[in-house]
Design an enzyme around this catalytic site. Structure first.
Site, short mmCIF file in Angstrom:
data_model
loop_
_atom_site.label_atom_id
_atom_site.label_comp_id
_atom_site.label_asym_id
_atom_site.label_seq_id
_atom_site.Cartn_x
_atom_site.Cartn_y
_atom_site.Cartn_z
N CYS A 201 0.61 -1.32 -0.36
CA CYS A 201 0.06 -0.16 -0.08
C CYS A 201 1.21 1.03 -0.23
O CYS A 201 2.31 1.53 1.35
CB CYS A 201 -0.92 0.55 1.00
SG CYS A 201 -1.94 1.38 1.36
N CYS A 204 0.20 3.55 3.43
CA CYS A 204 0.77 2.19 4.47
C CYS A 204 1.60 1.39 4.63
O CYS A 204 1.93 1.11 5.95
CB CYS A 204 -0.93 2.32 5.61
SG CYS A 204 -1.08 0.75 5.34
N CYS A 217 -6.45 -2.09 0.49
CA CYS A 217 -5.23 -2.38 1.35
C CYS A 217 -6.30 -2.73 2.92
O CYS A 217 -7.28 -2.09 3.43
CB CYS A 217 -4.75 -1.17 2.42
SG CYS A 217 -3.58 -1.18 3.40
N CYS A 220 -5.08 -0.19 6.12
CA CYS A 220 -6.02 1.02 6.18
C CYS A 220 -6.83 1.47 6.11
O CYS A 220 -7.24 2.87 5.23
CB CYS A 220 -4.81 2.54 5.99
SG CYS A 220 -3.93 2.35 4.03
N ASP A 338 21.37 0.23 -15.96
CA ASP A 338 21.16 -1.29 -14.72
C ASP A 338 20.52 -2.08 -15.80
O ASP A 338 19.33 -1.86 -16.12
CB ASP A 338 20.90 -0.63 -13.77
CG ASP A 338 20.34 -1.82 -12.38
OD1 ASP A 338 20.18 -2.66 -12.89
OD2 ASP A 338 20.18 -1.13 -11.60
#
EC number: 6.3.5.13
Length: 412
Positions: A201, A204, A217, A220, A338
Site C-alpha cells: 500500500c 501505509c 489495503c 488502512c 542497470d
C-alpha cells in the site's frame, strides 16, 4: 484564458527567436531536431518563458512511465476537433523540449504536453494546466529514477490543491494515491497488466489485497475508487453508461486503455467521445513505434519496450508463433545503465517464437533467455538477424536507444 492576446515581453520574444535560431543550426548540422538545445537557450535568456508561452493556452499535461507519447498524440488528435493544438509530439518531455514545442504554436488554442514523470510537478506549477492525465507508474531506469513510491509522493505533493482536472487510472494504486491529493479527479478504469510495483500500500505500506479487478489495503482501508469512465473490451464506457467503439490503427490492449483516458480528457474540453475516438484513428505510428518497414525483403514491425511493464504489454500484441522476434537491448545513459530489470520480464511468453538477440547488452539478455528456457541465437547486428529469418513478418522489440539505432538502420 485561451484566446487572450497577451503579447510576450520583449525579453520573451528574444528568447524564442534565439531558441529557434539555435535549433535550426542544430538541425542543419545534423544533430537531431534541435528542440532540446533550442529550449535550453530560450530558458537561459528568460527563465519564466515556459509560463509565458502557456498563459494563453488550455494546457493538458500527460505523464506516466509507459504510454505517455502515444496518449499525448491521441489527445492532440481528439482536441483538434475543438481548435488548433501545439504539442511536443516527438517526446522531448523535459522543460527545455516542452518550451521549444510551445514556442512553435503561436496560434494554438490547446497545448497537449507529454511530461517526464520527474518533472511533472514543476511543469504543472509553470503552465497552470486545465487538465492532467496520469496513466501509470512502474519501475524504469533503475540506476537513476527514484523508486516508484517516491515518484508518486512527488506527484501527490506537487498536485495537492491543483486547479487542474486530473484524469487518473483507478486501476494503478500508485496513481490513485498520487492523484488523491487533487480536489477534482475523474477516475478511468484503464486496467493494469503489470502489478509487481503495487503489492504494498503506498499509503501505509500494508499488503494490497487484489480480488479480481479490485484492490484495497486490508490495513488502512485505502481502496480503488469507483470509475466514471472505463475501458470495456473494444469500447469506452462514458459516465452516462454509453459504450463508444474504439477506432485505432495502433495495436494492443494498452493503446485501447490510452484511448479511454484520452476520451475522458477530450470530454473535459467538450469534445464528445464519438468525435474524439473517431479522430484517434488518424494516428498510425508514434515516433516510429508500431511502424511496419520493408527491410531486406521482410516486413519489420518496430516496437518500443523500455521496462518490465512495457515488455509485458508488448508481448501481448505480437503475432503468434512461429513469427520470428528480434530483441535488442542497450544500456546507455537514456536507457538507464542497470539491466537487472531483464529478470523481471517473463520471457516464457515468447515460447515457440524463433528469437534473435542483438544490441549492446545482447549477452545480458542471452543469459536471461537461457534461464527462461528459450531458444535463441545471438547475432552481431540487425542485418544478420533479419537474414536468419524467413521472408514475411518479423516483430522487432527494442528499448529506447536500441530503438533509435534500429530506426536509423532501416531508414525510418
Amino acid at each position: 484564458m485561451a484566446g487572450n492576446s497577451d503579447p510576450l515581453t520583449p525579453r520573451a520574444k528574444l528568447a524564442v527567436t534565439a531558441g529557434k535560431a539555435v535549433a535550426a543550426a542544430s538541425r542543419a548540422a545534423g544533430r537531431g531536431s534541435g528542440s532540446v538545445i533550442g529550449g535550453r537557450v530560450a530558458l537561459r535568456l528568460d527563465p519564466d518563458l515556459l509560463g509565458r508561452l502557456a498563459q494563453n493556452l488550455d494546457v493538458v499535461l500527460v505523464s506516466a512511465t509507459n504510454g505517455k507519447t502515444t496518449t499525448t498524440r491521441l489527445i492532440a488528435e481528439a482536441l483538434r476537433a475543438a481548435g488548433p493544438v501545439v504539442s511536443n509530439a516527438l517526446g522531448a518531455n523535459m522543460p527545455a523540449g516542452i518550451t521549444s514545442a510551445l514556442a512553435g504554436g503561436s496560434d494554438a488554442k490547446f497545448g497537449v504536453i507529454e511530461v517526464d514523470e520527474k518533472y511533472l510537478a514543476g511543469v504543472a506549477r509553470d503552465t497552470a494546466p486545465k487538465c492532467i492525465a496520469l496513466l501509470n507508474l512502474s519501475r524504469d531506469q533503475l540506476d537513476r529514477a527514484a523508486e516508484t513510491r517516491m515518484l508518486a509522493e512527488n506527484w501527490r505533493e506537487g498536485l495537492a490543491g491543483s486547479k487542474a482536472v486530473v484524469v487518473a487510472n483507478c486501476d494503478d494504486p500508485l496513481v490513485v494515491w498520487a492523484a488523491s491529493s487533487s480536489p477534482n479527479v475523474i477516475w478511468v478504469a484503464a486496467g493494469q497488466m503489470w502489478k509487481d510495483d503495487a503489492w504494498s500500500c503506498p499509503s501505509c505500506g500494508g499488503v494490497m489485497q487484489r480480488p479480481g479487478d479490485d484492490w484495497f489495503c486490508g490495513e488502512c482501508g485505502f481502496r480503488r475508487p469507483t470509475p466514471t469512465w472505463a475501458l470495456s473490451g473494444d469500447h469506452v464506457l462514458d459516465p452516462h453508461g454509453s459504450a463508444w467503439p474504439i477506432h485505432l490503427q495502433l495495436p494492443g490492449r494498452a493503446n485501447k486503455a490510452n484511448a479511454a483516458s484520452s476520451a475522458a480528457v477530450a470530454a473535459v474540453f467538450g469534445v464528445p467521445p464519438q468525435v474524439a475516438l473517431e479522430r484517434m484513428y488518424q494516428v498510425q505510428a508514434v515516433a516510429g513505434r508500431y511502424d511496419v518497414v520493408q527491410f531486406q525483403n521482410r516486413d519489420l514491425r518496430l516496437l518500443l519496450a523500455k521496462n518490465p511493464a512495457g515488455w509485458l504489454e508488448t508481448f501481448s500484441l505480437i503475432d503468434p508463433p512461429p513469427t520470428p522476434v528480434i530483441l535488442s537491448v542497450n544500456a546507455r545513459g537514456a536507457d538507464g545503465t542497470d539491466t537487472s530489470w531483464l529478470w523481471d520480464v517473463d520471457y516464457t511468453r515468447l515460447t515457440g517464437h524463433p528469437i534473435f538477440v542483438i544490441g549492446d547488452r545482447k549477452l545480458d539478455l542471452a543469459v536471461r533467455l537461457e534461464v527462461a528456457n528459450q531458444h535463441f541465437q545471438v547475432c552481431e547486428n540487425l542485418d544478420q538477424a533479419v537474414q536468419m529469418c524467413p521472408p514475411g513478418r518479423i516483430e522487432v522489440i527494442a528499448n529506447y536507444t536500441a530503438f533509435q539505432d534500429l530506426r536509423r538502420r532501416v531508414g525510418n
